[in-house]
Write an enzyme that holds these catalytic residues in place. Structure first.
Site, PDB file in Angstrom:
ATOM      1  N   LYS A  37       6.054  13.515   6.300  1.00  0.00           N
ATOM      2  CA  LYS A  37       5.164  12.390   5.988  1.00  0.00           C
ATOM      3  C   LYS A  37       5.754  11.558   4.846  1.00  0.00           C
ATOM      4  O   LYS A  37       6.662  12.004   4.148  1.00  0.00           O
ATOM      5  CB  LYS A  37       3.778  12.922   5.608  1.00  0.00           C
ATOM      6  CG  LYS A  37       3.765  13.801   4.363  1.00  0.00           C
ATOM      7  CD  LYS A  37       2.378  14.334   4.084  1.00  0.00           C
ATOM      8  CE  LYS A  37       2.382  15.217   2.831  1.00  0.00           C
ATOM      9  NZ  LYS A  37       1.040  15.692   2.478  1.00  0.00           N
ATOM     10  N   ARG A 135     -10.762  18.680   0.391  1.00  0.00           N
ATOM     11  CA  ARG A 135     -10.369  17.469   1.110  1.00  0.00           C
ATOM     12  C   ARG A 135     -10.961  17.533   2.523  1.00  0.00           C
ATOM     13  O   ARG A 135     -12.063  18.025   2.713  1.00  0.00           O
ATOM     14  CB  ARG A 135      -8.838  17.346   1.165  1.00  0.00           C
ATOM     15  CG  ARG A 135      -8.180  17.204  -0.190  1.00  0.00           C
ATOM     16  CD  ARG A 135      -6.736  16.724  -0.128  1.00  0.00           C
ATOM     17  NE  ARG A 135      -5.889  17.486   0.800  1.00  0.00           N
ATOM     18  CZ  ARG A 135      -4.556  17.474   0.774  1.00  0.00           C
ATOM     19  NH1 ARG A 135      -3.925  16.729  -0.130  1.00  0.00           N
ATOM     20  NH2 ARG A 135      -3.846  18.187   1.639  1.00  0.00           N
ATOM     21  N   TYR A 266      11.415  -7.575 -22.006  1.00  0.00           N
ATOM     22  CA  TYR A 266      10.101  -8.179 -22.194  1.00  0.00           C
ATOM     23  C   TYR A 266       9.350  -7.563 -23.369  1.00  0.00           C
ATOM     24  O   TYR A 266       9.388  -6.344 -23.579  1.00  0.00           O
ATOM     25  CB  TYR A 266       9.253  -7.999 -20.928  1.00  0.00           C
ATOM     26  CG  TYR A 266       9.696  -8.834 -19.755  1.00  0.00           C
ATOM     27  CD1 TYR A 266       9.643 -10.217 -19.805  1.00  0.00           C
ATOM     28  CD2 TYR A 266      10.146  -8.233 -18.586  1.00  0.00           C
ATOM     29  CE1 TYR A 266      10.037 -10.990 -18.721  1.00  0.00           C
ATOM     30  CE2 TYR A 266      10.539  -8.987 -17.489  1.00  0.00           C
ATOM     31  CZ  TYR A 266      10.476 -10.373 -17.565  1.00  0.00           C
ATOM     32  OH  TYR A 266      10.863 -11.126 -16.486  1.00  0.00           O
ATOM     33  N   MET A 314      11.074  -5.709 -13.220  1.00  0.00           N
ATOM     34  CA  MET A 314      10.840  -5.524 -11.790  1.00  0.00           C
ATOM     35  C   MET A 314      12.122  -5.165 -11.044  1.00  0.00           C
ATOM     36  O   MET A 314      12.113  -4.305 -10.156  1.00  0.00           O
ATOM     37  CB  MET A 314      10.227  -6.781 -11.170  1.00  0.00           C
ATOM     38  CG  MET A 314       9.876  -6.617  -9.693  1.00  0.00           C
ATOM     39  SD  MET A 314       9.201  -8.111  -8.943  1.00  0.00           S
ATOM     40  CE  MET A 314       7.576  -8.159  -9.716  1.00  0.00           C
TER      41      MET A 314
END
Length: 374
Positions: A37, A135, A266, A314
């Site tokens: 997964k 769950r 930044y 980023m």
């Protein structure tokens, strides 16, 4: 070295080694499900699936229908279990693509049966029992037994299995896990007394594969250990020899000498205390290199550690290479993995982030090319 500015190197030989080790410690007669997964925990579901199956895994586990469909479209024919929630609208895809589906409510069973009837086929199902995870799953008990017995009679359903999931198998104290397992076995016994048999009973996750052979039953589900990482610091690592499969690498984009008192990135949160050399690497939080590693992370360049300075951007991050002679644009930098005699592990990165190794590999984003070593 890769042609890309940043890439994740996936060593399929390590995956093959790990599946052999998983098979070695799994009880004879139990099948192995390779859990792929989340794009195989960030490693690449198609390539990992093929490698795991070639190495002895019999089943694949995914979280969502779309993941299973992608495996089928890649030509993978092995049994695939959808471990999570599937919407009624996706039920037909389960049938059409020959997937097995986790069922844990009456409604889920009914809409799957309806879809199977429309397709003229039977839906393969594994009933999920909640023995203490909180769950999805029927709460273990008489009510669940009655409902499962009723739903198993639906002619459109083919009952392949029943399973539960351990909440704390990776803890040193196994008492809660053994309590969960006892509840699971008691429920299976009640169902069997009423004539319902299950070809596949499964409970063991990675930690239980390693340390609780008595829970292996008919199949085990190998997740994090498939990728060469241990489930926690509390498991006995001597039981299985694992090799990490993922490295995260980049090429140095720019190198500059800077004076003392120079501010970096930044917010001007980092100021150089003396003249030095700053290298820019072309990856950032959009690639899965978390902003929480600002002034915490490290990269390996020329086999030595270079600390991240200032905020992770980023698409870029800066490291101090003042103590590493000769760094130049194009040099390899390793954010996760080994270079020379040094290693930055996923566990080390996870500790700096206050998270777990699972999240570190899953965070590596889709825009980062995967380069496979076979």
């Amino acid at each position: 070295m890769s042609i890309f500015p940043v890439w994740a190197e996936i060593n399929l030989r390590a995956i093959a080694h790990n599946i052999r080790e998983i098979r070695r410690v799994t009880e004879p007669g139990a099948k192995v499900m390779a859990v792929v997964k989340a794009n195989a925990y960030g490693h690449g579901a198609e390539e990992v699936s093929q490698t795991a199956l070639a190495g002895g895994a019999e089943w694949l586990g995914v979280a969502r229908v779309a993941e299973g469909v992608s495996l089928r479209q890649a030509g993978i024919e092995a049994p695939v279990l959808v471990l999570g929630y599937t919407t009624p609208e996706q039920a037909a895809d389960v049938i059409r693509h020959n997937l097995s589906q986790t069922v844990y409510t009456r409604n889920a069973a009914l809409f799957l049966a309806e879809a199977a009837a429309r397709e003229g086929k039977r839906a393969r199902v594994h009933f999920k029992v909640d023995t203490g995870m909180g769950r999805i799953g029927w709460l273990a008990g008489p009510g669940a037994v009655r409902e499962i017995l009723e739903l198993a009679r639906l002619p459109q359903l083919e009952v392949e299995g029943i399973f539960t999931h351990f909440a704390a198998a990776d803890a040193a104290d196994k008492r809660y896990t053994l309590e969960q397992f006892q509840k699971f076995i008691e429920m299976i016994d009640e169902l069997q007394k009423n004539g319902l048999e299950f070809p596949l009973r499964h409970a063991a996750n990675s930690a239980a594969i390693m340390e609780l052979p008595g829970t292996h039953l008919d199949m085990v589900r190998a997740g994090i250990i498939l990728y060469g990482l241990y489930p926690s610091d509390e498991v006995d690592r001597r039981r299985i020899d694992l090799r990490p499969a993922m490295s995260l690498k980049a090429r140095v984009a720019h190198v500059k000498e800077v004076p003392a008192g120079f501010k970096v990135s930044y917010g001007c949160t980092y100021t150089t205390g003396r003249p030095g050399v700053i290298a820019t690497l072309p990856l950032g939080y959009a690639d899965g290199y978390s902003r929480l590693l600002s002034s915490k992370g490290e990269a390996l360049i020329h086999g030595r550690r270079a600390p991240v300075v200032g905020r992770v951007c980023m698409d870029q991050v800066m490291v101090d290479v003042s103590g590493i002679p000769g760094v130049k644009a194009g040099d390899e930098a390793v954010l996760i993995g080994r270079q020379g005699g040094e290693t930055i592990s996923a566990d080390e990165v996870a500790a700096k982030l206050g998270t777990i190794n699972y999240e570190v590999t899953c965070m590596v984003s889709g825009r980062v090319p995967r380069v496979y070593i076979r």
